[in-house]
Design an enzyme around this catalytic site. Structure first.
Site, mmCIF file in Angstrom:
data_model
loop_
_atom_site.group_PDB
_atom_site.id
_atom_site.type_symbol
_atom_site.label_atom_id
_atom_site.label_comp_id
_atom_site.label_asym_id
_atom_site.label_seq_id
_atom_site.Cartn_x
_atom_site.Cartn_y
_atom_site.Cartn_z
ATOM 1 N N ASP A 45 2.784 -1.883 -0.599
ATOM 2 C CA ASP A 45 2.317 -2.416 -1.883
ATOM 3 C C ASP A 45 0.826 -2.752 -1.789
ATOM 4 O O ASP A 45 0.411 -3.896 -1.940
ATOM 5 C CB ASP A 45 3.140 -3.653 -2.249
ATOM 6 C CG ASP A 45 2.928 -4.088 -3.680
ATOM 7 O OD1 ASP A 45 2.345 -3.309 -4.451
ATOM 8 O OD2 ASP A 45 3.362 -5.208 -4.029
ATOM 9 N N ARG A 46 0.044 -1.702 -1.592
ATOM 10 C CA ARG A 46 -1.394 -1.880 -1.353
ATOM 11 C C ARG A 46 -2.170 -2.078 -2.652
ATOM 12 O O ARG A 46 -3.242 -2.644 -2.658
ATOM 13 C CB ARG A 46 -1.932 -0.642 -0.602
ATOM 14 C CG ARG A 46 -3.408 -0.685 -0.278
ATOM 15 C CD ARG A 46 -3.761 -1.851 0.614
ATOM 16 N NE ARG A 46 -5.166 -1.826 0.973
ATOM 17 C CZ ARG A 46 -6.164 -2.247 0.192
ATOM 18 N NH1 ARG A 46 -5.890 -2.699 -1.011
ATOM 19 N NH2 ARG A 46 -7.403 -2.205 0.607
ATOM 20 N N LYS A 47 -1.647 -1.575 -3.751
ATOM 21 C CA LYS A 47 -2.317 -1.660 -5.062
ATOM 22 C C LYS A 47 -3.772 -1.200 -4.965
ATOM 23 O O LYS A 47 -4.712 -1.922 -5.319
ATOM 24 C CB LYS A 47 -2.235 -3.071 -5.639
ATOM 25 C CG LYS A 47 -0.816 -3.529 -5.968
ATOM 26 C CD LYS A 47 -0.833 -4.871 -6.686
ATOM 27 C CE LYS A 47 0.578 -5.325 -7.044
ATOM 28 N NZ LYS A 47 1.357 -5.743 -5.849
ATOM 29 N N TYR A 48 -3.941 0.025 -4.510
ATOM 30 C CA TYR A 48 -5.286 0.593 -4.406
ATOM 31 C C TYR A 48 -5.997 0.536 -5.762
ATOM 32 O O TYR A 48 -5.398 0.833 -6.804
ATOM 33 C CB TYR A 48 -5.207 2.044 -3.940
ATOM 34 C CG TYR A 48 -4.719 2.206 -2.521
ATOM 35 C CD1 TYR A 48 -5.506 1.818 -1.436
ATOM 36 C CD2 TYR A 48 -3.464 2.770 -2.264
ATOM 37 C CE1 TYR A 48 -5.047 1.974 -0.132
ATOM 38 C CE2 TYR A 48 -3.004 2.933 -0.963
ATOM 39 C CZ TYR A 48 -3.800 2.522 0.102
ATOM 40 O OH TYR A 48 -3.355 2.675 1.396
ATOM 41 N N THR A 52 1.568 1.718 -3.936
ATOM 42 C CA THR A 52 1.264 1.297 -5.302
ATOM 43 C C THR A 52 -0.232 1.433 -5.558
ATOM 44 O O THR A 52 -1.054 1.223 -4.660
ATOM 45 C CB THR A 52 1.697 -0.156 -5.555
ATOM 46 O OG1 THR A 52 1.097 -1.002 -4.568
ATOM 47 C CG2 THR A 52 3.200 -0.287 -5.523
#
Length: 475
Positions: free
Chosen positions: A302-305, A331
């Site tokens: 869940d890195r949410k780049y 993500t």
């Protein structure tokens, strides 16, 4: 009069008040036609409205069990209103467009997801108007599978509706109406032949299939998935009978691995935040992948780049964590624009990878707008082989059955923490909001017995999934 006599009487009255016209006309579908059915004039003829409502009531409502009626705006609204009062069935109203203020709802009235709504319409040519109403009703979790209409023009609408799981009953077909008018000397045999030839030669265009993705079983949706990770995740859920994703927001490798040993058999997906781990090592990744293989779950980082494409590519491939080497999916924010997806699409090196694009958030006061969500979905659909699905809160966010709705913010009871995180119940996110994979973190991680709590979540989520796909969503 018997029903047959009443129908003949209605056909003649409709001709006499100019609700049935003969000449050269263009329908809503763009089709040229020698006959036009204009029911809007009936509001000036109460006795005709009453006759129509009586016939529909006796023809359809006596044998149909439904919780609500909904007239297709705007022509069918007066008939639906009369029927609602006559049959004592609550009515819903669909707006042509949402209000720009207040609730901004498309469907007005009191209802619950899973209730059955019968649609009332005047004329069906292609079926597009009925389907617009069906779509909005289904977005609200209502069951919309039947429509009662006054006239079926016999030009493909019935078939278009059947393709979208909507069955129709009609007082008249065009052929039947024309025959009655000929018998009563209202039109000539020559005009009748012209209309019948027209019906044989001219069909309405096919319309979009709007089948609700949330009513399809995971096995079927696996067949429709274009991303290999989405396909695999659907199959894992179907095989393990779980749609639970565990968010392992722990800061040591030992605590994470120990937790997964206990709960791995109950989850389909494990969500990590790799940069909060204080003792990260390559050995941890090896052991994590081994657990994923043994328990048959996938790993979501869940890195949410949310940076420019080049930077995100480096974050994904390089650095201490080398996410691309072990995470099945990640993500991503759409805020930087399409370049971020281009970069990730070019960084897979032929290895199956997946992206969950953040379309909505569960935190109170977040700044994501409906327009932002809509543009996010449009962007994602350009990369079908990369996209696993969306992190979102509502079933109306997207319609593609091969994509997955990943919904966080779930606990057994609706609550809100001190930092603005809003939690919904498993039942609500599955039946009302359309979640496919449900993310649970502290509800399991912080429990005295994570294993038994994971089993509770797994069972209640799966029970509601089965209820959803069976169509028995009684809340």
């Amino acid at each position: 009069m018997c029903d047959e006599q009443k129908l003949e009487h209605l056909a003649v009255k409709l001709f006499e008040i100019n609700a049935v016209k003969f000449g050269e006309f263009t329908t809503k579908s763009g089709i040229k036609t020698p006959v036009y059915f204009d029911l809007r004039v009936i509001v000036s003829y109460p006795e005709v409205m009453q006759l129509i409502s009586n016939l529909i009531h006796d023809f359809a409502l006596k044998d149909t069990k439904c919780d609500h009626l909904c007239g297709v705006p705007y022509t069918a609204l007066p008939i639906a209103t009369l029927l609602s009062v006559q049959a004592n069935i609550p009515m819903l109203m669909r707006r042509k467009e949402a209000k720009a203020y207040g609730t901004k709802k498309m469907i007005e009235g009191h209802y619950k997801a899973g209730q059955k709504c019968l649609i009332i319409e005047d004329v069906v040519t292609s079926g597009s108007s009925v389907l617009e109403t069906v779509k909005d009703l289904r977005k609200e979790g209502l069951v919309a599978e039947e429509a009662v209409i006054i006239l079926d023009r016999e030009q493909g609408g019935r078939q278009n509706l059947a393709t979208n799981d909507v069955a129709i009953k009609s007082l008249f077909t065009m052929s039947n109406l024309i025959n009655i008018l000929v018998e009563h000397n209202k039109i000539s045999a020559q005009m009748a032949l012209k209309v019948k030839n027209y019906l044989n030669d001219t069909k309405a265009p096919a319309v979009e299939n709007i089948q609700d993705r949330t009513l399809l079983p995971y096995e079927k949706r696996a067949e429709l998935a274009t991303n290999s990770i989405a396909k695999e995740l659907f199959n894992i859920m179907a095989t393990k009978k779980t749609n639970l994703c565990l968010s392992v927001d722990l800061t040591t490798t030992t605590s994470i691995l120990d937790l997964l040993e206990k709960v791995g058999e109950h989850v389909c997906l494990v969500k990590t935040h790799i940069d909060i781990i204080e003792d990260f090592s390559a050995d941890f990744i090896t052991r994590l992948k081994s657990l994923a293989k043994r328990f048959n779950f996938l790993i979501l980082e869940d890195r949410k780049y949310a940076d420019i494409g080049n930077t995100v590519s480096l974050q994904y491939l390089k650095g201490l964590y080398k996410v691309a080497e072990w995470a099945d999916c990640v993500t991503v924010h759409s805020l930087p624009g399409e370049g971020i997806l281009k970069a990730l699409n070019n960084s897979t090196n032929g290895v199956s990878q997946g992206v969950f694009l953040l379309a909505e958030m569960s935190s109170e006061g977040n700044l994501i707008t409906p327009d932002y969500t809509e543009e996010t979905v449009k962007m994602a659909l350009k990369y079908p082989n990369l996209m696993c699905g969306f992190v979102c809160q509502n079933k109306s966010t997207f319609k593609e059955p091969g994509l997955i709705q990943l919904t966080p913010g779930v606990q057994l009871e609706s609550t809100k923490d001190g930092l603005g995180q809003v939690y919904n119940t498993p039942e609500k996110v599955m039946l009302e909001k359309g979640a496919d994979v449900v993310v649970v973190g502290r509800g399991i991680v912080a429990a005295k017995s994570p294993e038994s709590q994971a089993l509770v979540y797994k069972d209640v989520l799966w029970k509601n999934y089965l209820k959803r796909v069976s169509g028995k969503m009684e809340l």
